[in-house]
Structures are given as C-alpha cells and as structure tokens.
Design an enzyme around this catalytic site. Structure first.
Site, PDB file in Angstrom:
ATOM      1  N   ARG A 111       0.875  -1.184   0.000  1.00  0.00           N
ATOM      2  CA  ARG A 111       0.000   0.000   0.000  1.00  0.00           C
ATOM      3  C   ARG A 111       0.902   1.221   0.000  1.00  0.00           C
ATOM      4  NH1 ARG A 111      -2.025   0.402   6.336  1.00  0.00           N
ATOM      5  NH2 ARG A 111       0.011  -0.022   7.242  1.00  0.00           N
ATOM      6  N   ASN A 149      -4.259   7.691   3.494  1.00  0.00           N
ATOM      7  CA  ASN A 149      -3.819   7.157   4.785  1.00  0.00           C
ATOM      8  C   ASN A 149      -2.309   7.267   4.885  1.00  0.00           C
ATOM      9  OD1 ASN A 149      -4.688   5.479   7.239  1.00  0.00           O
ATOM     10  ND2 ASN A 149      -2.945   4.329   6.460  1.00  0.00           N
ATOM     11  N   GLU A 150      -1.854   7.830   5.956  1.00  0.00           N
ATOM     12  CA  GLU A 150      -0.411   7.880   6.221  1.00  0.00           C
ATOM     13  C   GLU A 150       0.431   8.084   4.966  1.00  0.00           C
ATOM     14  OE1 GLU A 150       0.666   4.452   8.613  1.00  0.00           O
ATOM     15  OE2 GLU A 150       0.025   5.494  10.420  1.00  0.00           O
ATOM     16  N   CYS A 157      10.534   7.681 -10.219  1.00  0.00           N
ATOM     17  CA  CYS A 157      10.226   7.278 -11.599  1.00  0.00           C
ATOM     18  C   CYS A 157      10.437   8.430 -12.584  1.00  0.00           C
ATOM     19  CB  CYS A 157       8.791   6.759 -11.678  1.00  0.00           C
ATOM     20  SG  CYS A 157       7.567   8.069 -11.648  1.00  0.00           S
ATOM     21  N   GLU A 307      -5.114   7.093  15.520  1.00  0.00           N
ATOM     22  CA  GLU A 307      -4.902   5.661  15.734  1.00  0.00           C
ATOM     23  C   GLU A 307      -3.995   5.448  16.935  1.00  0.00           C
ATOM     24  OE1 GLU A 307      -3.252   3.492  12.438  1.00  0.00           O
ATOM     25  OE2 GLU A 307      -4.469   4.552  10.963  1.00  0.00           O
ATOM     26  N   GLU A 355      -2.047  -7.969   9.456  1.00  0.00           N
ATOM     27  CA  GLU A 355      -2.482  -7.287  10.681  1.00  0.00           C
ATOM     28  C   GLU A 355      -3.397  -8.134  11.553  1.00  0.00           C
ATOM     29  OE1 GLU A 355      -3.653  -3.415   9.291  1.00  0.00           O
ATOM     30  OE2 GLU A 355      -1.585  -2.702   9.394  1.00  0.00           O
ATOM     31  N   LYS A 356      -3.372  -9.449  11.318  1.00  0.00           N
ATOM     32  CA  LYS A 356      -4.260 -10.292  12.133  1.00  0.00           C
ATOM     33  C   LYS A 356      -3.780 -10.405  13.575  1.00  0.00           C
ATOM     34  CE  LYS A 356      -2.436 -14.657  10.202  1.00  0.00           C
ATOM     35  NZ  LYS A 356      -1.546 -13.965   9.224  1.00  0.00           N
ATOM     36  N   TYR A 357      -2.517 -10.072  13.821  1.00  0.00           N
ATOM     37  CA  TYR A 357      -2.044 -10.073  15.215  1.00  0.00           C
ATOM     38  C   TYR A 357      -1.891  -8.653  15.749  1.00  0.00           C
ATOM     39  CZ  TYR A 357      -1.389 -14.886  13.997  1.00  0.00           C
ATOM     40  OH  TYR A 357      -1.613 -16.151  13.541  1.00  0.00           O
TER      41      TYR A 357
HETATM   42  C1  GLA Z   1      -0.905   2.472  10.525  1.00  0.00           C
HETATM   43  C2  GLA Z   1      -1.999   2.412   9.490  1.00  0.00           C
HETATM   44  C3  GLA Z   1      -3.073   1.426   9.808  1.00  0.00           C
HETATM   45  C4  GLA Z   1      -2.493   0.177  10.404  1.00  0.00           C
HETATM   46  C5  GLA Z   1      -1.672   0.511  11.598  1.00  0.00           C
HETATM   47  C6  GLA Z   1      -1.096  -0.685  12.291  1.00  0.00           C
HETATM   48  O1  GLA Z   1      -1.066   3.428  11.468  1.00  0.00           O
HETATM   49  O2  GLA Z   1      -2.580   3.662   9.248  1.00  0.00           O
HETATM   50  O3  GLA Z   1      -3.757   1.150   8.607  1.00  0.00           O
HETATM   51  O4  GLA Z   1      -1.717  -0.467   9.462  1.00  0.00           O
HETATM   52  O5  GLA Z   1      -0.579   1.294  11.180  1.00  0.00           O
HETATM   53  O6  GLA Z   1      -0.356  -0.324  13.425  1.00  0.00           O
HETATM   54 ZN    ZN Z   2       7.003   8.646  -9.490  1.00  0.00          ZN
END
Ligand code: GLA
Ligand code: ZN
Length: 676
Positions: A111, A149-150, A157, A307, A355-357
């Site tokens: 991602r 997100n983040e 490139c 978060e 991220e299951k854990y």
């Molecule tokens: C980040 C992301 C979330 C998730 C958490 C896990 O903060 O924004 O989608 O992956 O990390 O700690």
């Molecule tokens: Zn680029």
C-alpha cells in the site's frame, strides 16, 4: 470544536466491515454500544471495492455501512480510500506504481505505493474523493473526511523526474541559479539542460537512505516529494470541499515521521490527526514531545489521536501487550497534550494478512469478555462522562522548542562532522529535561510567532532560513531568553555555508564565533565546567558528540571545557541582547546539565514546575474559559504522591483535591482549577 455534531471526545477507530461476512455486523453494533464507541473510521483501504474497474463504481456496501452505523449512534470519519490503488489500475496503467530508492520499478503490492506524480493516480484519486463527497454530503452520520492514509515514501520514476525539473525551474528560475544553489562546480556537475537532472537515489547521488554527494539536490528532492504527496492530498481536499465546504478534512500523520514536512502539510489540514504507536520501551517524554509537536503544527489547535492500538502491535519486533491501565493512561496522555479524540486501530481484529495479530477492541474470540474490551469499555464510559469539558482547551506553555523538518533533513544528509549527531535526539534531550522539571513546552516551527514565549530553544539549528535570525533577535531584544546549541547557524536553506564565521546569521545575537567543530569518538567525553555559581547550574557535567571551539565576542562565558587541547575555552555562553539574553551551548551535554541549566533559565523567568512529585509522574495543563485542567499521569505501576496541587476537582473521581494528592499506579487525575 472539530465538528459540533459530536460535542465530546470522539471515541472509536478504524473499522473494516468489508473484511467480514454480514452476519458479524449486528454484533459489531452491539459491542460498539457496549464500549461507548461513537466514531468509526471507515473505507480506509476500500478503493478496489468502491471502484471495481476503470469504468465502474460501487458504493452499495459503503451506503449500507454508513446507514447502519448512523442508526446505531456511530458517526463516521470517512476515508477516501486512496492509500492503496486497485490491482486493475496497476495492471492497466503501470505508471501508477513507484520506482524505489534502488531504482527498481515496483509491481502491484503493499500500500502507499502510488507514484504521487502519476497523472492516472491523481486523476482517479481526485475523481473518487469527489464522488464520495457528492454522495455523502448530506448524510447526518458524516463527521469528518480522512484523505488517503499515512502519506509517505518517495518515488524516483520518470514522471517524478520530469515533475522535479518543473518544480526546480519554478524554484530557481534559471539553470545558472540552480547551479549556484547546488554548488555544482563541485565534482563537475554543472547542468546545461534541465533534463540532465535526475532524481537522487542509489543510482545517482545517494546511498543508505541519508548519504548524499550533493546535499542541495537531496534536500530539494525531499521538499519536492513532500510537496508532490501534498499536492495529491490537496487535489482530494479540493474535490471534497466542492461538495462539503463545512465538513473538516484531515489525513493521518505519523508524528516524527522523517520524510514529510508536516509544518507545510498542516497548513492544508483543517485539523491535524496522527497515529501514535509507541513501544513498551519508548520514553514517555518522547511520546509527549510528539503529541506537543502535532499540536504545534497548527499553532496549538487541538488535534485528533487518529490511531493507537488498544493492546499490541504486529509490526514491531517485540509486540508487548499494553499493561493493564496503560491504554487508558496513554489515551489521557494524548488528551492532556491536546487531543480531542481517542481512536483506535482497529475496532475488530482481522482474520488474515499481516495485521491479524494487531490488537483490536474486539479480539478474535469475538465477545466482550476480554481484558482489552473491558478496559476499552471503561474508558468509553469515562470519556462519555467528560462530555465537552476539555474540548478546545489550549496549552499554556511559556517555553517553546523549535523543530524544523528541513533542518532535520539537512543534518541527516550532512557528510560530517559526526554520524552520532541525531537531530531528533538532541531536540528530545532538551524536551526531556523540561518534561522532568514539569514545565510545559510548545513545539513550534521556524515560522511560528515567538513573541508570546519567555524562553525559546532551538537545538542544533544548523540551517537558518530567511528571516529566522531577525525574528530571534527581535524576540531576545524584547526580553526573551533564546537558546541555541553547537552546529547552529552553519548553512542557509540551500545548505550553502554562511561565510564569515559560524554561527553565521546567529553570530551577532549570540556574541560568539565558533572557529572549529570537534567530533568525539563514541566513548569519548569532555566536561563542562561551570564558572562560579549560576543558580542550579554549578560544578562539572559531561558532554559529547560535538564540541564547538568558540570565542566569546561580547558574550559572557558561563562554563568552559574541562579537557583536551581546548580546555578552558567557552562551552556555554550568554549574550545580553537588548532586554533579553541569548545562550549558546557549544556541545551536547548530559541530562544533569540540562536539568540544572533549564531549571536555572526557567527560574530566571519565574516559571515554576507545575507540581512536585516522584519520578514517573507526568504533569501538564490545558486551559479553557477561565478553567485550568491539570493532568497528572503516573507512568509507574505503584502509587505516587503529588504535592503542590492548587485546589480543584478531579474530573475523573469528582473529589475535591488540594495540596497533596495520591495518584494510583498507572493512574490519571484531571484536576479542574480556577485559572488565576
Ligand atoms: C498504521 C496504518 C493502519 C495500520 C496501523 C497498524 O497506522 O494507518 O492502517 O496499518 O498502522 O499499526
Ligand atoms: Zn514517481
């Protein structure tokens, strides 16, 4: 207030119902209610679902989710979902994937993997944000927008290279000016055509992430990539605002994340939000500093804790559980430092992929009879009872510490004088000393208005940007106490050395000249020997990393080096400047020095510690409408006594307190006092 629709501390977090069968949803609704959850961040990674192909959009599940949540009293922090592009897009338009630092063309995967200068990515991200805003603009459950997100990472490139050249042409106007800015006659780098310029990565000027042959090029590439990602954010922001001008928009930042200039970003966020993931061993003062920095991005405006994990991480090397009480304690630490929300990643723990854990309010067992759920539900009840009392409360700090991302980049990219020099660590040393003294601090950028502070500290201000030296002089002349350190005032914003003696533009204010800079070996130390007595500051302290060899030019010498061939040369100086004073700490001192030095400066300004307490008790204050909210956070497992508490009512217990107060192990008190 972030949004008056929900006038309380928002409570909830990331929720991914699309990863589950429909028969779990009713159970989610029940458990959310039980935990006092009123906000769900949804749609964060749903681009592939909301846009199954280039031509088609499908919002059916999102419609249903928003309606369902709203019907159950949960509002939404609605993400645009553009943090991960769909696989079909990467297949049909390979330009959307990035080229990495090693020069490798990425394939679909992971991602945060989209090239910020891909016209295709920009087009479809903007389109999606606009469609979402148009669709949900009147939905009563919509609280706030969460773009992507983040944001993070860089791309190298050809699209980025082309955009970089355009960006450079706008910045410098001509190749002559660019050649001057980058000092390209060094190593025969003179550019005669814009397209001779290539992105600095391992194929060209850089290696290892922060080593470069040309600081000017590398610095500009960081500025450019930060701005490119910000442009992507702004495209979505504008598309959203066209439909919902009054709904706030944010994107979740990552605290001390190195790659983006968050002071620049914050100008385009309606409210700052950030993701807080300390480990068991992260110093609490570092987390506190990061909260303060996030608050400082928008000049003290409250921020969102977007978060945090309710229990454990998955991506750290050792994913410790948050000990009983710690989730609550750290939640209040965020609130104490300016957060008006407490949100988790994630509400329900996923069953597959990486991220299951990762901790969640609802664990794999699926019911509410877990430690984590009980703690979350108890906090939900408490936050509900606090209502709107703390919302919008501000900091009352009289001390500011300057933090600057471009300065950080320049220091990290610098070849010499020492690999041991770490900007964040140096800033944190000063912060930590004040934290231990329980003297509140604002973290501010170089563009901040300094006039409201008594003390301004700019550790390792290596890069002095236009106007800053004059501002520091004005601040000091008006009676302020200014502090800076070794390796300051060396270069301008192009990373070109200011000639005529260090610390360059700050030399007049500080009344010194730094002739040479010694780098100490890892185990090597020098000593700071204080001359006479300076309040708490007296005797001998240790120092290391770098030692500037300075001469006083009008400044008074407060301390000298104790060893080596520069024994007896100044190590700490103070220069009276107008009605104020400017201090120079010529080396990286130990914690004892900073405790005594900053204690001495604070006392000189009449700044008292908020309370007296044993080690481990954090104290800070928020103020609002004639009230002062004193937060006492005990980070140790055993109870602590706090003394010197002015009379007030503990919002969490309802009890009146005055004088001494016992705070339970990992406990919290929020004492509402009259703001005298
Ligand atoms: C980040 C992301 C979330 C998730 C958490 C896990 O903060 O924004 O989608 O992956 O990390 O700690
Ligand atoms: Zn680029």
């Amino acid at each position: 207030m972030i949004n008056e629709k929900l006038p309380k501390i928002w409570y909830g977090g990331d929720y991914n119902p699309e990863q589950w069968e429909a028969d779990t949803w009713a159970e989610d609704d029940r458990l959310f209610k039980l935990a006092g959850i009123d906000v769900a961040t949804i749609n964060v990674f749903s681009w592939a679902l909301t846009q199954p192909s280039e031509e088609a959009y499908d919002f059916a599940l999102l419609d249903e989710t928003i309606d369902r949540l709203h019907a159950n009293g949960v509002s939404v922090c609605l993400a645009t979902g553009t943090g991960a592009h769909p696989a079909w897009m990467a297949k049909r338009h390979p330009e959307v994937t990035r080229v990495d630092y090693h020069g490798r063309k990425r394939k679909f995967g992971g991602r945060h993997n989209s090239c910020p200068n891909s016209p295709v990515y920009r087009h479809y991200a903007r389109l999606l944000a606009g469609k979402l805003a148009e669709r949900y603009k009147d939905h009563p459950g919509l609280l706030i927008w969460h773009v992507s997100n983040e944001y993070g990472g860089y791309c190298y490139c050809d699209n980025c290279a082309a955009a970089f050249r355009v960006w450079l042409e706008r910045r410098y106007g001509s190749l002559e000016e660019l050649n001057r800015a980058w000092n390209t006659r060094f190593w025969g780098h003179t550019f005669y055509d814009w397209d001779e310029i290539v992105p600095p990565n391992e194929l060209s000027e850089e290696w290892g992430g922060s080593n470069t042959n040309f600081q000017g090029i590398s610095l500009d590439y960081r500025r450019f990539q930060s701005a490119s990602l910000l442009d992507c954010y702004k495209l979505e922001y504008d598309a959203i605002k066209a439909h919902t001008p009054h709904v706030p928009v944010t994107t979740n930042l990552m605290g001390l994340y190195p790659q983006l200039d968050y002071f620049e970003w914050a100008k385009h966020l309606d409210v700052v939000s950030w993701d807080n993931y300390p480990s068991l061993t992260t110093p609490v003062s570092l987390t506190a500093m990061t909260h303060d920095l996030m608050r400082g991005l928008k000049q003290g405006q409250p921020f969102m804790l977007m978060e945090q994990t309710p229990s454990q991480q998955n991506w750290q090397a050792y994913n410790s559980l948050k000990r009983p009480g710690v989730m609550r304690l750290w939640s209040y630490q965020a609130v104490a430092r300016g957060a008006d929300t407490v949100l988790f990643f994630q509400l329900r723990r996923s069953i597959g992929a990486c991220e299951k854990y990762h901790g969640a309010v609802i664990e794999h067992v699926g019911h509410e009879h877990t430690r984590v759920f009980r703690e979350a539900a108890a906090l939900g009840t408490e936050l509900g009872a606090l209502s709107d009392r703390l919302l919008d409360a501000r900091s009352a700090a009289r001390v500011a510490i300057v933090f600057d991302w471009e300065n950080r980049w320049a220091i990290e990219l610098s070849s010499g004088p020492s690999v041991a020099l770490n900007y964040v660590d140096e800033v944190h040393k000063y912060y930590d000393a004040l934290f231990r003294l329980r003297i509140p601090v604002d973290m501010v950028g170089v563009e901040a208005d300094l006039s409201g502070y008594d003390i301004v500290i700019a550790p390792v201000l290596y890069m002095v940007k236009p106007g800053f030296a004059a501002k520091a002089e004005t601040f000091t002349a008006a009676g302020g106490t200014f502090v800076t350190t070794f390796f300051s005032g060396i270069v301008n914003e192009r990373d070109i050395v200011t000639l005529g003696g260090y610390p360059g533009e700050l030399r007049r204010l500080l009344g010194i000249w730094a002739e040479e800079i010694d780098a100490l070996m890892p185990e090597q130390r020098n000593r700071i020997v204080v001359k006479g007595e300076q309040g708490a500051l007296q005797g001998t302290y240790e120092c290391g990393i770098l030692c500037d060899l300075i001469h006083a030019e009008g400044a008074e010498v407060v301390a000298e080096y104790g060893d080596d061939f520069y024994q007896g040369m100044p190590a700490v100086t103070v220069n009276r400047f107008g009605r104020g004073e400017a201090w120079y700490v010529a080396t990286s001192p130990d914690a004892a020095f900073l405790r005594d030095f900053l204690g001495r400066l604070a006392a000189g300004k009449g700044l008292e510690p908020l309370v007296r307490a044993s080690e481990g008790v954090e104290a800070t204050v928020r103020v609002k409408e004639g009230k002062r909210y004193l937060f006492l956070l005990n980070h140790l497992p055993e109870a602590a006594t706090v003394e010197g508490v002015a009379e007030g009512v503990d919002l969490l217990t309802g009890e009146t307190v005055s004088g001494a107060l016992a705070v339970p192990g990992r406990g919290v008190a929020i004492v509402a006092q009259t703001n005298a």
